[in-house]
Design a protein around this motif. Sequence first.
Motif, PDB file in Angstrom:
ATOM      1  N   UNK A  15       0.741  -1.225   0.005  1.00  0.00           N
ATOM      2  CA  UNK A  15      -0.059  -0.055   0.010  1.00  0.00           C
ATOM      3  C   UNK A  15       0.771   1.492  -0.115  1.00  0.00           C
ATOM      4  N   UNK A  16       1.822   1.216   0.751  1.00  0.00           N
ATOM      5  CA  UNK A  16       2.905   2.359   0.650  1.00  0.00           C
ATOM      6  C   UNK A  16       3.672   2.643  -0.455  1.00  0.00           C
ATOM      7  N   UNK A  17       3.913   1.583  -1.307  1.00  0.00           N
ATOM      8  CA  UNK A  17       4.257   1.690  -2.658  1.00  0.00           C
ATOM      9  C   UNK A  17       3.421   2.401  -3.646  1.00  0.00           C
ATOM     10  N   UNK A  18       1.997   1.850  -3.472  1.00  0.00           N
ATOM     11  CA  UNK A  18       1.080   2.294  -4.323  1.00  0.00           C
ATOM     12  C   UNK A  18       0.766   3.698  -4.164  1.00  0.00           C
ATOM     13  N   UNK A  19       0.627   4.160  -2.832  1.00  0.00           N
ATOM     14  CA  UNK A  19       0.210   5.423  -2.398  1.00  0.00           C
ATOM     15  C   UNK A  19       1.602   6.511  -3.135  1.00  0.00           C
ATOM     16  N   UNK A  20       2.736   5.918  -2.764  1.00  0.00           N
ATOM     17  CA  UNK A  20       3.864   6.631  -3.318  1.00  0.00           C
ATOM     18  C   UNK A  20       3.801   7.026  -4.761  1.00  0.00           C
ATOM     19  N   UNK A  21       3.661   5.730  -5.662  1.00  0.00           N
ATOM     20  CA  UNK A  21       3.507   5.968  -7.062  1.00  0.00           C
ATOM     21  C   UNK A  21       2.480   7.025  -7.255  1.00  0.00           C
ATOM     22  N   UNK A  26       1.449  12.781  -9.259  1.00  0.00           N
ATOM     23  CA  UNK A  26       0.811  14.412  -9.050  1.00  0.00           C
ATOM     24  C   UNK A  26       2.012  15.214  -8.659  1.00  0.00           C
ATOM     25  N   UNK A  27       3.329  14.617  -8.442  1.00  0.00           N
ATOM     26  CA  UNK A  27       4.255  15.612  -7.721  1.00  0.00           C
ATOM     27  C   UNK A  27       4.878  16.393  -8.992  1.00  0.00           C
ATOM     28  N   UNK A  28       4.594  16.096 -10.219  1.00  0.00           N
ATOM     29  CA  UNK A  28       5.272  16.530 -11.415  1.00  0.00           C
ATOM     30  C   UNK A  28       4.621  17.520 -12.035  1.00  0.00           C
ATOM     31  N   UNK A  29       5.032  18.990 -12.045  1.00  0.00           N
ATOM     32  CA  UNK A  29       4.222  19.918 -12.745  1.00  0.00           C
ATOM     33  C   UNK A  29       3.799  19.576 -14.179  1.00  0.00           C
ATOM     34  N   UNK A  30       4.429  18.818 -15.059  1.00  0.00           N
ATOM     35  CA  UNK A  30       3.855  18.506 -16.354  1.00  0.00           C
ATOM     36  C   UNK A  30       2.802  17.786 -16.247  1.00  0.00           C
ATOM     37  N   UNK A  31       2.775  16.631 -15.365  1.00  0.00           N
ATOM     38  CA  UNK A  31       1.866  15.632 -15.169  1.00  0.00           C
ATOM     39  C   UNK A  31       0.491  16.491 -14.746  1.00  0.00           C
ATOM     40  N   UNK A  32       0.509  17.552 -13.994  1.00  0.00           N
ATOM     41  CA  UNK A  32      -0.766  18.065 -13.231  1.00  0.00           C
ATOM     42  C   UNK A  32      -1.099  18.911 -14.586  1.00  0.00           C
ATOM     43  N   UNK A  64       2.239   8.396 -20.345  1.00  0.00           N
ATOM     44  CA  UNK A  64       2.601   6.711 -20.215  1.00  0.00           C
ATOM     45  C   UNK A  64       2.567   6.788 -18.453  1.00  0.00           C
ATOM     46  N   UNK A  65       3.225   7.583 -17.878  1.00  0.00           N
ATOM     47  CA  UNK A  65       3.136   7.265 -16.482  1.00  0.00           C
ATOM     48  C   UNK A  65       1.636   7.645 -15.994  1.00  0.00           C
ATOM     49  N   UNK A  66       0.736   8.608 -16.459  1.00  0.00           N
ATOM     50  CA  UNK A  66      -0.368   8.627 -15.900  1.00  0.00           C
ATOM     51  C   UNK A  66      -1.315   7.503 -16.113  1.00  0.00           C
ATOM     52  N   UNK A  68      -0.393   4.346 -16.538  1.00  0.00           N
ATOM     53  CA  UNK A  68       0.463   3.375 -15.678  1.00  0.00           C
ATOM     54  C   UNK A  68      -0.423   3.469 -14.339  1.00  0.00           C
ATOM     55  N   UNK A  69      -0.478   4.564 -13.792  1.00  0.00           N
ATOM     56  CA  UNK A  69      -1.353   5.036 -12.489  1.00  0.00           C
ATOM     57  C   UNK A  69      -2.701   4.852 -12.505  1.00  0.00           C
ATOM     58  N   UNK A  70      -2.985   4.876 -13.967  1.00  0.00           N
ATOM     59  CA  UNK A  70      -4.613   4.613 -14.071  1.00  0.00           C
ATOM     60  C   UNK A  70      -5.277   5.896 -13.748  1.00  0.00           C
ATOM     61  N   UNK A  71      -4.676   7.114 -13.815  1.00  0.00           N
ATOM     62  CA  UNK A  71      -5.378   8.372 -13.687  1.00  0.00           C
ATOM     63  C   UNK A  71      -5.927   8.769 -15.118  1.00  0.00           C
ATOM     64  N   UNK A  72      -5.231   8.238 -16.297  1.00  0.00           N
ATOM     65  CA  UNK A  72      -5.992   8.532 -17.236  1.00  0.00           C
ATOM     66  C   UNK A  72      -6.287   7.327 -18.293  1.00  0.00           C
ATOM     67  N   UNK A  73      -6.898   7.498 -19.093  1.00  0.00           N
ATOM     68  CA  UNK A  73      -7.481   6.325 -20.323  1.00  0.00           C
ATOM     69  C   UNK A  73      -7.237   6.700 -21.584  1.00  0.00           C
ATOM     70  N   UNK A  74      -6.845   5.944 -22.565  1.00  0.00           N
ATOM     71  CA  UNK A  74      -6.668   6.189 -23.922  1.00  0.00           C
ATOM     72  C   UNK A  74      -7.606   5.269 -24.983  1.00  0.00           C
ATOM     73  N   UNK A  75      -8.122   6.027 -25.821  1.00  0.00           N
ATOM     74  CA  UNK A  75      -9.271   5.542 -26.441  1.00  0.00           C
ATOM     75  C   UNK A  75      -8.552   5.871 -28.008  1.00  0.00           C
TER      76      UNK A  75
END
Length: 129
Positions: A15-21, A26-32, A64-66, A68-75
């Motif tokens: 769980x700690x690793x999942x939260x960290x990921x 979210x800790x990178x300005x380009x991804x935000x 790709x990172x987003x 991987x974290x399942x914050x975005x989807x692709x169609x």
Amino acid sequence: MTMMERGARQLDDVATAVYSHLFHALGESTRLAVLQHLAWGEHRVRDLVAHIGLAQSTVSKHLRFLLECRLVTVRPDGRSSWYALSDPVAISGLIAAAERFLDVTGTTAELCVHLRHPGHRNGNGTEGG
């Protein structure tokens, strides 16, 4: 008597690793910035490149990172791929919680009203982007 002897809880390493990921995503300005643009609706990589002003390879790396974290989807759509927020309501809630936390720490910051309210329409009745 040590903490272990008193029955202290063990940390959940998975769980700690999942939260960290997630927080790393979210800790990178380009991804935000990507998430902010996707809060307006689906975008292609080239749309995000135009909005953000970074190289296609850089935007693709962050997508790709987003993904991987399942914050975005692709169609896929023909030769194009359209990216969207995977769960706009959950992401909106996360941003609202972050804003509340920042307020508690004495920092007032609003990431983007439309990210807190995905699907927000601009003044002419269309979704912005």
